[in-house]
Design an enzyme around this catalytic site. Structure first.
Site, PDB file in Angstrom:
ATOM      1  N   ASN A 113      -5.486   2.013   1.111  1.00 51.96           N
ATOM      2  CA  ASN A 113      -6.450   1.567  -0.107  1.00 51.96           C
ATOM      3  C   ASN A 113      -6.052   1.602  -1.422  1.00 51.96           C
ATOM      4  OD1 ASN A 113      -8.038   0.244   1.820  1.00 51.96           O
ATOM      5  ND2 ASN A 113      -9.797   1.795   1.781  1.00 51.96           N
TER       6      ASN A 113
ATOM      7  N   ASP B   8       0.748  -1.322  -0.087  1.00 49.91           N
ATOM      8  CA  ASP B   8      -0.032   0.068  -0.133  1.00 49.91           C
ATOM      9  C   ASP B   8       0.971   1.124   0.031  1.00 49.91           C
ATOM     10  OD1 ASP B   8       0.732   0.492   2.722  1.00 49.91           O
ATOM     11  OD2 ASP B   8      -0.913  -0.485   3.498  1.00 49.91           O
TER      12      ASP B   8
ATOM     13  N   ASP C 197     -13.572   5.726   0.362  1.00 49.54           N
ATOM     14  CA  ASP C 197     -12.764   5.318   1.480  1.00 49.54           C
ATOM     15  C   ASP C 197     -11.283   5.203   0.817  1.00 49.54           C
ATOM     16  OD1 ASP C 197     -12.075   5.147   4.078  1.00 49.54           O
ATOM     17  OD2 ASP C 197     -12.343   3.036   4.097  1.00 49.54           O
TER      18      ASP C 197
END
Length: 423
Positions: A241, A200, A236
């Site tokens: 993410n 990430d 989100d």
């Protein structure tokens, strides 16, 4: 909760328990390779579910209708089938799920297994898993979204091989979850198989402003495509993410000429292929149209008031911006029963502004020096400046998005950037 800043692998929210019962339970008849892409069931297949389960259809039946196999598998047998030609280690966790990485022994192929318990008190709602599976399958067809490789429903004790890897992870990195040895034989789990998209953004080291700008425009283009094809909002997109895979790219062969104009064309930055592959993940809070039916919308009502009460990070402001965007304005947003099904693509712009904030302030890339021995290249200066310009143009804290035309979606942003010749 999805807003937990410390969580590397985003979580799936939980609300109430479910009373769904299981009708069919089967064993793994052949090794269930997680590498195969699931194409056997469409995003919605009501006819299949109806044929399998008749009139009394539970949410678990609907979930099974979306899975690679439309029956509940024995958890330990399923994992044993994967281990025949793979190794598995724990990759991460969220409050209500465990995440493992399957690596095939005969190739470099890897697959992420997101394991979500459901069916009991304080566990994930089945409808939340259905939403995640449907959106994952739908968006996987678009460049910039993580690949979907299948889904299964399994039942039983948490398998010993996974327990061993859970313990190894706990010893090396520490776990915030309870050791999963308390699950009983009747416990149900959803196993969602996804492409391994890399690390990430929070745990990725970007080497230049050119890379930072590349990450931004890949994310913006993905969101723009999602809007166009499926009325998609991520809702989100914090830096946990968005995953990045650094890949080797062979330089393109060019034929150079003594002609100055041809030589400049050969050195053009526009012809440079990116070494980064950026993918959006985790659609727990997302909204998307999953079929051609304009009413076939999956979304998550953001009714958890704690989501909007966070302080100390710009991420929490973004949730409040979203709530204000979809509210009527007739009463304070916290007092309104908001319809989160409404399409509000400006939420994607809020998250893209959050992304500019992260790239400009949190990635540790030195501000390009204007002069001296450590003066930055013109490319670095231009990329940094462009990122600053875009950040100002889409800042939701301003009454208007910059001095130019209104930018109310990722599609608007990409169109504006093309007109300005930024991309």
């Amino acid at each position: 909760m999805a807003s937990n800043l410390k969580t590397e692998i985003p979580e799936t929210p939980t609300k109430d328990s479910t009373d769904d019962s299981i009708i069919v339970r089967g064993s793994v008849s052949s090794p269930a390779s997680a590498e195969a892409t699931d194409s056997s069931v469409s995003c919605t297949d009501d006819a299949l579910v109806q044929a399998l389960y008749g009139d009394e259809i539970t949410e678990t039946d609907v979930l099974l209708g979306l899975c690679t196999e439309q029956k509940v598998l024995e958890f330990d047998q399923y994992i044993d089938s994967l281990l025949e030609d793979s190794s598995i280690r724990k990759l991460g966790e969220a409050s209500y799920s465990e995440v493992f990485l399957q690596s095939r022994t005969d190739s470099n192929s890897t697959t992420v297994l997101k394991i979500i318990p459901f069916g009991q008190e304080e566990q994930c709602e089945v409808k939340s898993i259905i939403q995640e599976v449907r959106i994952s399958k739908t968006m996987a067809q678009i460049d910039g979204f993580i690949g979907f490789r299948g889904a299964y429903v399994v039942q039983g004790y948490f398998p010993e091989p996974l327990m061993d890897e859970w313990d190894n992870f706990d010893m090396e990195r520490g776990s915030e979850n309870v050791r999963p040895d308390f699950y009983e034989d009747h416990q149900l789990f959803a196993v969602i198989l996804l492409e391994n998209g890399g690390s990430d953004l929070e745990h990725t080291e970007l080497q230049s402003w050119e890379e930072a700008l590349d990450v931004f425009w890949q994310a913006a283009n993905a969101l723009a495509s999602g809007e166009e094809k499926h009325l998609f909002e991520h809702r989100d997109l914090h830096w946990g993410n968005l995953v990045i895979d650094r890949r080797e790219v062979e330089p393109r062969k060019k034929s150079f000429s003594a002609n100055p104009e041809t030589l400049l064309e050969g050195l053009s930055l526009e012809d440079k292929e990116s070494t980064l592959k950026v993918s959006l993940i985790d659609y727990t809070l997302s909204r998307a149209r999953c079929t051609d039916d304009e009413n076939d919308i999956e979304f998550m009502p953001l009714n958890d008031t704690a989501l909007f009460g966070g302080k100390g990070d710009y991420q929490f402001d973004i949730y409040r911006f979203m709530r204000k965007e979809v509210s009527s304005g007739l009463v304070p947003p916290e007092e309104e029963c908001i319809d989160w099904n409404v399409y509000a693509p400006r939420t994607n712009i809020f998250w893209l502004h959050y992304l500019t904030n992260i790239l400009l302030t949190r990635m540790g890339i030195p501000r390009p020096a204007a002069r001296g021995r450590n003066a930055a290249s013109q490319t670095e200066k231009d990329c940094f400046r462009q990122l600053e310009i875009v950040a100002k143009a889409i800042d939701p804290r301003k009454k208007k998005f910059g001095k130019g035309p209104a930018i109310t979606s990722a599609g608007d942003l990409v169109g504006w950037a093309k007109a300005e010749k930024y991309i």
